[in-house]
Design a protein around this motif. Structure first.
Motif, short mmCIF file in Angstrom:
data_model
loop_
_atom_site.label_atom_id
_atom_site.label_comp_id
_atom_site.label_asym_id
_atom_site.label_seq_id
_atom_site.Cartn_x
_atom_site.Cartn_y
_atom_site.Cartn_z
N TYR A 106 4.95 -1.42 -5.19
CA TYR A 106 4.48 -1.08 -4.24
C TYR A 106 3.38 0.63 -5.00
CZ TYR A 106 5.55 -3.86 0.38
OH TYR A 106 5.82 -4.69 0.55
N LEU A 107 3.57 1.04 -5.55
CA LEU A 107 2.99 2.21 -5.56
C LEU A 107 1.93 1.79 -6.77
CD1 LEU A 107 5.98 4.60 -5.71
CD2 LEU A 107 4.25 4.46 -3.47
N ASP A 108 2.28 0.69 -7.94
CA ASP A 108 1.46 0.47 -8.38
C ASP A 108 0.41 -0.61 -7.53
OD1 ASP A 108 3.33 1.38 -9.92
OD2 ASP A 108 4.17 -0.79 -11.08
N ALA A 109 0.76 -0.98 -6.73
CA ALA A 109 -0.49 -1.75 -6.01
C ALA A 109 -1.28 -1.02 -5.71
CB ALA A 109 0.32 -2.41 -4.87
N VAL A 110 -0.63 0.54 -5.06
CA VAL A 110 -1.70 1.59 -4.37
C VAL A 110 -2.41 1.77 -5.49
CG1 VAL A 110 -1.24 3.98 -3.67
CG2 VAL A 110 -0.18 2.26 -2.62
N GLU A 111 -1.60 2.26 -6.01
CA GLU A 111 -2.58 2.65 -7.61
C GLU A 111 -4.03 1.76 -7.60
OE1 GLU A 111 -2.48 4.11 -12.22
OE2 GLU A 111 -0.46 3.53 -11.41
N THR A 112 -3.73 0.29 -7.53
CA THR A 112 -5.02 -0.43 -7.52
C THR A 112 -5.45 -0.50 -6.77
OG1 THR A 112 -3.03 -1.77 -9.24
CG2 THR A 112 -4.99 -3.15 -8.32
N LYS A 113 -5.21 -0.46 -5.58
CA LYS A 113 -6.43 -0.49 -4.48
C LYS A 113 -7.26 0.79 -4.44
CE LYS A 113 -3.65 -3.45 -1.36
NZ LYS A 113 -4.15 -4.45 -0.72
N THR A 114 -6.64 1.82 -5.12
CA THR A 114 -6.98 3.26 -4.54
C THR A 114 -7.75 3.81 -5.51
OG1 THR A 114 -5.60 3.71 -4.90
CG2 THR A 114 -5.98 3.55 -2.91
N GLY A 115 -7.38 2.97 -7.43
CA GLY A 115 -8.03 3.96 -8.42
C GLY A 115 -7.33 5.71 -8.55
N LEU A 116 -6.37 6.06 -8.05
CA LEU A 116 -5.59 6.81 -7.59
C LEU A 116 -4.13 6.68 -8.18
CD1 LEU A 116 -7.30 8.92 -4.94
CD2 LEU A 116 -8.06 8.57 -6.35
N PRO A 158 0.15 7.17 -7.71
CA PRO A 158 0.86 8.01 -6.44
C PRO A 158 0.99 9.57 -6.27
CG PRO A 158 1.95 6.49 -6.95
CD PRO A 158 0.43 6.30 -8.41
N ARG A 159 0.72 10.29 -7.44
CA ARG A 159 0.99 11.57 -7.71
C ARG A 159 -0.90 12.59 -7.00
NH1 ARG A 159 4.21 14.67 -8.95
NH2 ARG A 159 5.21 13.00 -10.79
N GLU A 160 -1.86 11.75 -7.86
CA GLU A 160 -3.39 12.38 -7.24
C GLU A 160 -2.87 11.96 -5.58
OE1 GLU A 160 -5.72 11.66 -11.28
OE2 GLU A 160 -5.75 9.18 -9.80
N LEU A 161 -2.65 10.70 -5.27
CA LEU A 161 -2.53 10.30 -3.58
C LEU A 161 -2.01 11.51 -2.49
CD1 LEU A 161 -2.31 6.98 -3.25
CD2 LEU A 161 -4.20 8.60 -2.64
N ILE A 192 5.72 11.29 0.36
CA ILE A 192 4.75 12.01 0.30
C ILE A 192 5.72 13.36 1.33
CG2 ILE A 192 2.79 13.38 2.29
CD1 ILE A 192 1.44 10.68 1.23
N THR A 193 6.76 12.59 1.69
CA THR A 193 7.52 13.82 2.85
C THR A 193 8.72 13.50 2.29
OG1 THR A 193 8.34 10.94 3.84
CG2 THR A 193 5.82 11.90 4.80
N LYS A 194 8.95 12.74 1.37
CA LYS A 194 10.20 12.73 1.61
C LYS A 194 10.84 12.96 -0.70
CE LYS A 194 12.56 10.45 4.80
NZ LYS A 194 11.96 9.26 5.26
N GLY A 195 9.44 13.19 -0.94
CA GLY A 195 8.94 13.36 -2.58
C GLY A 195 9.76 11.90 -3.52
N ASP A 196 10.14 11.87 -4.70
CA ASP A 196 10.18 10.46 -5.43
C ASP A 196 11.23 9.00 -6.01
OD1 ASP A 196 10.96 12.84 -7.40
OD2 ASP A 196 10.30 12.33 -8.63
N LEU A 240 5.14 8.36 -9.85
CA LEU A 240 4.01 8.83 -9.63
C LEU A 240 3.11 8.96 -10.64
CD1 LEU A 240 5.61 11.34 -6.60
CD2 LEU A 240 5.54 8.32 -6.59
N ASP A 241 2.96 8.97 -11.33
CA ASP A 241 1.84 9.25 -12.40
C ASP A 241 1.13 8.42 -13.58
OD1 ASP A 241 2.72 12.32 -13.11
OD2 ASP A 241 3.92 12.12 -13.37
N GLY A 242 0.67 6.79 -12.57
CA GLY A 242 0.32 5.75 -12.99
C GLY A 242 0.79 4.80 -13.86
N LYS A 243 0.70 3.57 -13.33
CA LYS A 243 1.36 2.13 -13.89
C LYS A 243 1.21 2.32 -15.41
CE LYS A 243 -2.12 -0.44 -11.66
NZ LYS A 243 -2.47 -1.95 -11.19
N ASP A 244 -0.28 2.50 -15.65
CA ASP A 244 -0.02 2.54 -17.39
C ASP A 244 0.23 3.58 -18.17
OD1 ASP A 244 -1.56 0.44 -16.86
OD2 ASP A 244 -3.34 1.31 -16.09
#
Length: 97
Positions: A6-16, A18-21, A61-65, A87-91
């Motif tokens: 899910y977090l990898d997909a968030v990065e793909t969708k937003t270009g950010l 998870p840590r940046e978000l 955001i609310t509970k950490g990694d 959180l630092d990017g899928k790549d």
């Protein structure tokens, strides 16, 4: 889909990453103790995320990694390799995560 997927997909969708978000969420005043609905609304409006992906980010955001060990190493559809999310990017994720 695993939590990490899910977090990898968030990065793909937003270009950010998870840590940046998370950092942007903190700038908006969100963090531990924040309610989910305002975060989900912000993520939808600002970043185009749907509810499922937004809820994954709400957790971070609310509970950490850290996540529950319930699915760690289970081999199931929702299995994660670790109870820590990357959180630092899928790549940049190490191969063992």
């Amino acid at each position: 889909m695993s939590f990490q997927a899910y977090l990898d997909a968030v990065e793909t969708k937003t270009g950010l990453t998870p840590r940046e978000l998370v950092e942007r969420a903190r700038e908006q005043g969100f963090g531990p103790g924040s309610r989910a609905t305002p975060i989900v609304e912000w993520l939808a409006a600002e970043h185009g995320l749907g509810r499922g992906h937004a809820m994954a980010m709400v957790h971070v955001i609310t509970k950490g990694d850290r996540i529950s060990t319930k699915h760690v190493g289970s081999g199931g559809t929702h299995a994660d390799a670790s109870d820590r999310l990357w959180l630092d990017g899928k790549d940049s994720r190490p191969a063992d995560r």
